[in-house]
Design a protein around this motif. Structure first.
Motif, PDB file in Angstrom:
ATOM      1  N   PHE A  93       0.818  -1.221   0.159  1.00  0.00           N
ATOM      2  CA  PHE A  93      -0.143  -0.043  -0.225  1.00  0.00           C
ATOM      3  C   PHE A  93       0.992   1.293  -0.096  1.00  0.00           C
ATOM      4  O   PHE A  93       0.896   1.964  -0.918  1.00  0.00           O
ATOM      5  CB  PHE A  93      -0.815   0.238   1.257  1.00  0.00           C
ATOM      6  CG  PHE A  93      -1.677   1.161   1.331  1.00  0.00           C
ATOM      7  CD1 PHE A  93      -2.817   1.391   0.515  1.00  0.00           C
ATOM      8  CD2 PHE A  93      -1.662   2.241   2.202  1.00  0.00           C
ATOM      9  CE1 PHE A  93      -3.566   2.691   0.587  1.00  0.00           C
ATOM     10  CE2 PHE A  93      -2.164   3.493   2.436  1.00  0.00           C
ATOM     11  CZ  PHE A  93      -3.367   3.619   1.493  1.00  0.00           C
ATOM     12  N   TRP A  94       1.897   1.282   1.115  1.00  0.00           N
ATOM     13  CA  TRP A  94       2.625   2.508   0.994  1.00  0.00           C
ATOM     14  C   TRP A  94       3.528   2.732  -0.019  1.00  0.00           C
ATOM     15  O   TRP A  94       3.965   3.709  -0.686  1.00  0.00           O
ATOM     16  CB  TRP A  94       3.564   2.532   2.333  1.00  0.00           C
ATOM     17  CG  TRP A  94       2.584   2.732   3.406  1.00  0.00           C
ATOM     18  CD1 TRP A  94       2.202   2.125   4.457  1.00  0.00           C
ATOM     19  CD2 TRP A  94       1.916   4.179   3.655  1.00  0.00           C
ATOM     20  NE1 TRP A  94       1.304   2.480   5.214  1.00  0.00           N
ATOM     21  CE2 TRP A  94       1.022   3.922   4.749  1.00  0.00           C
ATOM     22  CE3 TRP A  94       1.904   5.221   3.192  1.00  0.00           C
ATOM     23  CZ2 TRP A  94       0.288   4.943   5.482  1.00  0.00           C
ATOM     24  CZ3 TRP A  94       0.966   6.201   3.602  1.00  0.00           C
ATOM     25  CH2 TRP A  94       0.228   6.127   4.803  1.00  0.00           C
ATOM     26  N   GLY A  95       4.009   1.495  -0.864  1.00  0.00           N
ATOM     27  CA  GLY A  95       4.940   1.666  -1.961  1.00  0.00           C
ATOM     28  C   GLY A  95       3.979   2.021  -2.812  1.00  0.00           C
ATOM     29  O   GLY A  95       4.549   3.045  -4.017  1.00  0.00           O
ATOM     30  N   PHE A  96       2.717   1.839  -3.198  1.00  0.00           N
ATOM     31  CA  PHE A  96       2.203   2.441  -4.296  1.00  0.00           C
ATOM     32  C   PHE A  96       1.891   3.747  -4.264  1.00  0.00           C
ATOM     33  O   PHE A  96       1.822   4.648  -5.098  1.00  0.00           O
ATOM     34  CB  PHE A  96       0.666   1.493  -4.343  1.00  0.00           C
ATOM     35  CG  PHE A  96       0.021   1.891  -5.372  1.00  0.00           C
ATOM     36  CD1 PHE A  96      -0.219   1.918  -6.854  1.00  0.00           C
ATOM     37  CD2 PHE A  96      -1.267   2.810  -4.970  1.00  0.00           C
ATOM     38  CE1 PHE A  96      -0.965   2.393  -7.664  1.00  0.00           C
ATOM     39  CE2 PHE A  96      -2.360   3.241  -5.665  1.00  0.00           C
ATOM     40  CZ  PHE A  96      -2.106   3.036  -7.465  1.00  0.00           C
ATOM     41  N   CYS A  97       1.355   4.000  -2.980  1.00  0.00           N
ATOM     42  CA  CYS A  97       1.040   5.550  -2.501  1.00  0.00           C
ATOM     43  C   CYS A  97       2.391   6.533  -3.004  1.00  0.00           C
ATOM     44  O   CYS A  97       2.136   7.556  -3.540  1.00  0.00           O
ATOM     45  CB  CYS A  97       0.659   5.707  -0.995  1.00  0.00           C
ATOM     46  SG  CYS A  97      -0.856   4.831  -0.924  1.00  0.00           S
ATOM     47  N   THR A 130       3.471  11.462 -13.820  1.00  0.00           N
ATOM     48  CA  THR A 130       3.016  10.926 -15.056  1.00  0.00           C
ATOM     49  C   THR A 130       2.127   9.536 -14.877  1.00  0.00           C
ATOM     50  O   THR A 130       1.106   9.613 -15.186  1.00  0.00           O
ATOM     51  CB  THR A 130       4.018  10.342 -15.890  1.00  0.00           C
ATOM     52  OG1 THR A 130       4.824  11.429 -16.396  1.00  0.00           O
ATOM     53  CG2 THR A 130       3.430   9.474 -17.115  1.00  0.00           C
ATOM     54  N   TRP A 131       2.636   9.067 -13.626  1.00  0.00           N
ATOM     55  CA  TRP A 131       1.832   7.990 -13.116  1.00  0.00           C
ATOM     56  C   TRP A 131       0.507   8.238 -12.278  1.00  0.00           C
ATOM     57  O   TRP A 131      -0.502   7.502 -12.514  1.00  0.00           O
ATOM     58  CB  TRP A 131       2.713   6.962 -12.266  1.00  0.00           C
ATOM     59  CG  TRP A 131       3.731   6.098 -12.776  1.00  0.00           C
ATOM     60  CD1 TRP A 131       4.120   6.453 -13.714  1.00  0.00           C
ATOM     61  CD2 TRP A 131       4.050   4.852 -12.128  1.00  0.00           C
ATOM     62  NE1 TRP A 131       5.078   5.377 -14.207  1.00  0.00           N
ATOM     63  CE2 TRP A 131       4.854   4.480 -13.178  1.00  0.00           C
ATOM     64  CE3 TRP A 131       3.847   3.977 -11.228  1.00  0.00           C
ATOM     65  CZ2 TRP A 131       5.420   3.059 -13.124  1.00  0.00           C
ATOM     66  CZ3 TRP A 131       4.359   2.690 -11.152  1.00  0.00           C
ATOM     67  CH2 TRP A 131       5.155   2.292 -12.103  1.00  0.00           C
ATOM     68  N   ARG A 132       0.538   9.707 -11.664  1.00  0.00           N
ATOM     69  CA  ARG A 132      -0.548  10.023 -11.042  1.00  0.00           C
ATOM     70  C   ARG A 132      -1.619  10.125 -12.038  1.00  0.00           C
ATOM     71  O   ARG A 132      -2.844  10.016 -11.867  1.00  0.00           O
ATOM     72  CB  ARG A 132      -0.219  11.154 -10.349  1.00  0.00           C
ATOM     73  CG  ARG A 132      -1.232  11.840  -9.332  1.00  0.00           C
ATOM     74  CD  ARG A 132      -0.588  12.992  -8.097  1.00  0.00           C
ATOM     75  NE  ARG A 132      -0.040  13.907  -8.994  1.00  0.00           N
ATOM     76  CZ  ARG A 132       1.338  14.151  -8.973  1.00  0.00           C
ATOM     77  NH1 ARG A 132       2.114  13.211  -8.364  1.00  0.00           N
ATOM     78  NH2 ARG A 132       1.592  15.318  -9.511  1.00  0.00           N
ATOM     79  N   ARG A 133      -1.387  10.982 -13.135  1.00  0.00           N
ATOM     80  CA  ARG A 133      -2.412  11.283 -14.040  1.00  0.00           C
ATOM     81  C   ARG A 133      -3.042  10.117 -14.686  1.00  0.00           C
ATOM     82  O   ARG A 133      -4.098   9.811 -14.893  1.00  0.00           O
ATOM     83  CB  ARG A 133      -1.866  12.293 -15.220  1.00  0.00           C
ATOM     84  CG  ARG A 133      -1.386  13.555 -14.687  1.00  0.00           C
ATOM     85  CD  ARG A 133      -0.807  14.424 -15.839  1.00  0.00           C
ATOM     86  NE  ARG A 133      -0.647  15.720 -15.504  1.00  0.00           N
ATOM     87  CZ  ARG A 133      -0.036  16.752 -16.213  1.00  0.00           C
ATOM     88  NH1 ARG A 133       0.205  16.472 -17.568  1.00  0.00           N
ATOM     89  NH2 ARG A 133      -0.168  17.903 -15.777  1.00  0.00           N
ATOM     90  N   TYR A 175      -7.519   6.590 -15.338  1.00  0.00           N
ATOM     91  CA  TYR A 175      -8.003   5.153 -15.207  1.00  0.00           C
ATOM     92  C   TYR A 175      -9.164   5.313 -14.310  1.00  0.00           C
ATOM     93  O   TYR A 175     -10.215   4.361 -14.718  1.00  0.00           O
ATOM     94  CB  TYR A 175      -6.833   3.962 -14.615  1.00  0.00           C
ATOM     95  CG  TYR A 175      -7.452   2.807 -14.454  1.00  0.00           C
ATOM     96  CD1 TYR A 175      -7.929   2.008 -15.406  1.00  0.00           C
ATOM     97  CD2 TYR A 175      -7.663   2.271 -13.042  1.00  0.00           C
ATOM     98  CE1 TYR A 175      -8.265   0.585 -15.122  1.00  0.00           C
ATOM     99  CE2 TYR A 175      -8.272   0.909 -12.928  1.00  0.00           C
ATOM    100  CZ  TYR A 175      -8.428   0.198 -13.916  1.00  0.00           C
ATOM    101  OH  TYR A 175      -8.735  -1.086 -13.585  1.00  0.00           O
ATOM    102  N   LEU A 176      -9.194   5.896 -13.262  1.00  0.00           N
ATOM    103  CA  LEU A 176     -10.397   5.639 -12.315  1.00  0.00           C
ATOM    104  C   LEU A 176     -11.571   6.441 -12.931  1.00  0.00           C
ATOM    105  O   LEU A 176     -12.668   5.893 -12.969  1.00  0.00           O
ATOM    106  CB  LEU A 176      -9.939   6.481 -11.203  1.00  0.00           C
ATOM    107  CG  LEU A 176      -9.268   5.705 -10.175  1.00  0.00           C
ATOM    108  CD1 LEU A 176      -8.927   6.572  -8.811  1.00  0.00           C
ATOM    109  CD2 LEU A 176      -9.471   4.415  -9.800  1.00  0.00           C
ATOM    110  N   ASP A 177     -11.540   7.598 -13.707  1.00  0.00           N
ATOM    111  CA  ASP A 177     -12.383   8.296 -14.237  1.00  0.00           C
ATOM    112  C   ASP A 177     -13.002   7.384 -15.535  1.00  0.00           C
ATOM    113  O   ASP A 177     -14.163   7.043 -15.586  1.00  0.00           O
ATOM    114  CB  ASP A 177     -12.067   9.459 -15.091  1.00  0.00           C
ATOM    115  CG  ASP A 177     -11.347  10.424 -14.084  1.00  0.00           C
ATOM    116  OD1 ASP A 177     -12.305  10.420 -12.997  1.00  0.00           O
ATOM    117  OD2 ASP A 177     -11.128  11.507 -14.412  1.00  0.00           O
ATOM    118  N   HIS A 178     -12.204   6.453 -16.272  1.00  0.00           N
ATOM    119  CA  HIS A 178     -12.699   5.554 -17.326  1.00  0.00           C
ATOM    120  C   HIS A 178     -13.293   4.576 -16.603  1.00  0.00           C
ATOM    121  O   HIS A 178     -14.568   4.082 -17.223  1.00  0.00           O
ATOM    122  CB  HIS A 178     -11.463   5.168 -18.004  1.00  0.00           C
ATOM    123  CG  HIS A 178     -11.952   4.158 -19.035  1.00  0.00           C
ATOM    124  ND1 HIS A 178     -12.517   4.398 -20.220  1.00  0.00           N
ATOM    125  CD2 HIS A 178     -11.682   2.889 -18.992  1.00  0.00           C
ATOM    126  CE1 HIS A 178     -12.780   3.525 -20.893  1.00  0.00           C
ATOM    127  NE2 HIS A 178     -12.201   2.318 -20.266  1.00  0.00           N
TER     128      HIS A 178
END
Length: 825
Positions: free
Chosen positions: A782-786, A794-797, A802-805
């Protein structure tokens, strides 16, 4: 839109129009003008509004009106060349301009058929595109009904599911005579605007959820003949303004929550023919003054209230009733003598009326004119030995009647004298009608003191559907002649002294649903044909002397809800095909109740339901209204051996399972915890070994557990559920340890439990190492992903895109599913 002709009516001047809308294909804004802003179409043809798909369906169906061709309206099919032909019903030009508002188009169309003198409009709105179009669409439909039909003499029906209250605009219908808005989910108080419909003769608002009956709407309805407000949520007292309804003939306020007493003013309605105040919270006394001017009254329905009748013994009613429904109503303790002067009664129900008296001798001759008679659940007494009964439905159950069985005419369909003190033999009753053609469908003599055998005259009673002779002193064998009862659905012979075997002729009764022969002295093997009765729902043969084995054919009883074979001498193993019993596995219509019966036309004997005594949790319990909810298997106190089949875990709807007092061995099935509805589990007094499966801790409804006197070992799984039972549930298993038993687990037992539970099936789920590793792994991941999402733009966008889609995808899938569901409906 589609306009579809469904056929001509017999009267060409009458029309029926049905308007059914789903989620609307257009968008209204503000004052109702149509707007196309935001609308588009996806590549697959599905309409969208601002990226959201919407189901669209508008149907128009016309009955009894001829001649139309297809045109186009707002991109959909519509009708053109309306109804050319009969009388003045014509409209030459049709409607095909896509720019017009739909309400105006429909009004133009209705003006073209103004010669129709009687019209029915159904407007059903099942949804909307979004919130800003929902209210205008509702108002459009209500306005349409009111404005178009103002000049019509009759307004019969307008159903608007999306409208929750009657709008004030309904006052525009000044010429309306018949307003029927039943079954529409309408709610709120009754609007004052109803009082402006001065020509109204029939008002039916039944089966809605209206609340307080404001008195003001009714004071001005002087032309009203029928007022039906039944099956709502009306509270408060009965409005005194009803006294102004001088022409009222039918007043139905049944099944509400009205309080107070029955106003004396109702007794001044001299034209009243039917009065229904049943199933309310009314209380207080009803005196002679309450009926003083009801000379025309034919139907009096006061059942299921707290009212009681307080009249003189010599009272002569001013009316001649045909329907007297006074069940759960205070009549007693004396038997009502005023009935003697009622010469036109067809239906009389006085069940649970508090009567504790000797039935007068005149009453039985008086009942010869009665079609439906119910005196059940009182303390009435008398001798039935020389009584002749002629009513179609007769219910004298749960009283103090004695003597021998009465004589009945060929007109009787239902005879229920259960729970009395009737004695003698049954043969004179059965065999005294050899030359008569009878229609008896229900015969209930249970819980009396009848004795002797069953005779051999059953060939004369082939119309029987339900036969209950349980809890008597009957003896002898079950006669072969009962095989003539081919219409029989229920056979209850329990708690008698029958002996011998079950005759093979009973397999002719192939539609039986309910068999109870428990607590007798029957012997031999359970016949194989009994496992082939595909409609059988209840089979209770407990406490007899049956032997032999339970064959695999039992699994053919897919409709079975109760299997009680306890306390016999059955041997062999439990069949491993139990998963094929679909009802036990939850694959049935849960709310259907085929264990009740209805007879007659005007009145249904629908309160007759099967009663069954079961021992689900160690105590005898009587099931009646809730019997259909029971799912039970009781094979206790037999000589069954072998292991408990693992397939039993597939019976996910099972509530009660009793396999105690047998010779069962092996372990408890590991998946028994999947029987989520299980309330009682008794496996005591067997030779079951091994550990208690961890899955049993998942049985959250379990209230009775008995695993005592087996060979179980190891730690009792730790859970709130299993530790809530007393130590007696586990006693007689010396190798069990851990709460709630007093024996503590040693290191060796801990190790044995860990190896068995953790690795016995090839995995380590359930061990402490597994849960520790899972917690550490989750935290690290979890903390590694965050961290990656936080520091890498770039990963954040990409992640949030992906969540919007995903959100849009889920929305589209849900809407499409809903559309398909509406299409099927």
């Amino acid at each position: 839109m589609i306009l579809k002709k469904l056929g001509d009516l017999k009267d060409p001047t009458h029309g029926v129009i049905t308007i059914e809308t789903g989620n609307i294909d257009f968008d209204f804004v503000g004052d109702g003008r149509r707007s196309n802003r935001g609308w588009g179409r996806r590549s697959d043809g599905v309409r969208e509004h601002r990226g959201k798909t919407v189901e669209k369906l508008v149907k128009f169906q016309s009955h009894g009106l001829k001649g139309f061709s297809k045109g186009n309206l707002m991109g959909r099919e519509f009708a053109d060349g309306f109804f050319k032909g009969k009388g003045r019903v014509s409209h030459g030009g049709g409607i095909n301009e896509s720019t017009k508002m739909i309400g105006e188009e429909l009004e133009d169309w209705f003006r073209g058929i103004s010669a129709i003198s009687f019209i029915v409009i159904l407007i059903i709105l099942r949804g909307s595109t979004k919130s800003n179009s929902y209210i205008p669409i509702r108002l459009l439909c209500v306005g349409l009904c009111a404005r178009v039909l103002c000049g019509f003499v009759h307004f019969f029906l307008c159903i608007c599911y999306s409208i929750r209250q009657i709008p004030q605009i309904i006052s525009s219908l000044q010429n309306i005579k018949n307003l029927d808005l039943q079954n529409n989910q309408l709610s709120g108080p009754l609007p004052d605007s109803l009082g402006q419909l001065k020509h109204l003769e029939v008002l039916n608002l039944s089966n809605n959820t209206f609340t307080c009956p404001s008195p003001s709407p009714f004071a001005n309805l002087s032309s009203l003949r029928t007022l039906n407000l039944a099956h709502n949520r009306l509270n408060g007292t009965i409005p005194k303004s009803f006294e102004f309804l001088r022409n009222l003939q039918v007043l139905n306020l049944g099944t509400n929550s009205l309080t107070g007493d029955m106003p004396v003013t109702l007794g001044t309605l001299s034209n009243l023919v039917m009065l229904d105040l049943s199933s309310n919270l009314l209380e207080g006394s009803i005196k002679e003054s309450n009926f003083v001017k009801l000379l025309k009254l034919k139907e009096l329905r006061l059942s299921w209230t707290n009212l009681f009748l307080s009249v003189n013994s010599g009272w002569v009613p001013p009316f001649q009733l045909e329907y007297v429904l006074l069940s759960s109503f205070g009549i007693g303790p004396k038997f009502p003598e005023w009935l003697k002067r009622q010469s036109s009664v067809k239906v009389l129900t006085m069940s649970k009326a508090g009567m504790a008296d000797l039935v007068p001798s005149w009453f039985w001759n008086w009942t010869l004119q009665i079609e439906f008679l119910d005196l059940s659940n009182n303390l009435l007494s008398g001798d039935l030995s020389n009584i002749f009964l002629n009513s179609s439905v007769i219910n004298l159950s749960s009283n103090l009647f004695k003597g021998t069985l009465p004589s009945v005419s060929a007109n009787v369909e239902v005879l229920n004298v259960a729970n009395n003190s009737i004695s003698g033999t049954i043969s004179p009753f059965l065999c005294g009608k050899e030359n008569a053609t009878n229609k008896l469908s229900v015969l209930d003599f249970s819980n009396n003191v009848l004795y002797g055998d069953l005779g051999h005259c059953w060939v004369h009673w082939q119309a029987l559907v339900h036969l209950n002779l349980g809890s008597n002193n009957l003896s002898g064998v079950i006669p072969n002649s009962m095989g003539y009862l081919s219409q029989l659905e229920s056979l209850l012979l329990d708690d008698n002294r029958f002996s011998g075997y079950i005759p093979s002729t009973l397999q002719n009764c192939s539609i039986m649903k309910f068999i109870d022969m428990g607590n007798n002295q029957l012997s031999d093997a359970i016949p194989d044909w009994m496992w082939e009765m595909q409609y059988l729902m209840v089979l209770r043969l407990r406490s007899n002397n049956f032997n032999g084995s339970i064959t695999q054919k039992i699994c053919q009883l897919s409709s079975l809800i109760v299997l009680d074979l306890g306390n016999n001498s059955l041997s062999g193993s439990i069949p491993n095909c139990l998963k094929d019993m679909k009802t036990m596995a939850g694959e049935d219509d849960f709310f259907a109740n085929p264990l009740s019966y209805s007879y007659g036309s005007d009145f249904s004997y629908n309160h007759y339901k099967e009663t069954l005594v079961l021992v689900p949790k160690g105590d005898e319990l009587e099931y009646r209204d809730n019997l259909i909810l029971v799912r039970m298997i009781d094979l206790s106190s037999n000589k069954l051996s072998g292991a408990i089949p693992s397939e039993i875990s597939k019976l996910s709807a099972l509530r009660f399972l009793n396999l105690s007092r047998n010779h069962l061995s092996g372990g408890i099935p590991n998946d028994m915890g999947k029987m989520k509805l299980l309330e009682s589990l008794d496996l005591s007094l067997n030779n079951i070994s091994g550990q208690i499966p961890q899955s049993l801790s998942d049985l959250s409804f379990l209230s009775v557990l008995n695993l005592s006197y087996n060979n179980l070992s190891g730690r009792i799984p730790t859970s709130t559920q299993l530790q809530s039972f007393e130590e007696l549930s586990y006693t007689g298993n010396p190798e069990l340890c851990g709460p709630p038993v007093t024996k503590n687990c040693t290191d060796k037992e801990e190790l044995t439990e860990s190896a068995s539970v953790g690795h016995g099936d090839g995995n380590f789920f359930g061990t402490s190492e597994f849960y520790i590793g899972m917690g550490v792994g989750f935290a690290a991941g979890f903390w590694g992903f965050c961290s990656v999402v936080f520091f890498n733009r770039t990963w954040r966008r990409a992640y949030f895109h992906y969540l919007d889609h995903l959100r849009d995808l889920i929305y589209v899938i849900i809407v499409l599913k809903v559309r398909r569901l509406h299409g099927k409906l």
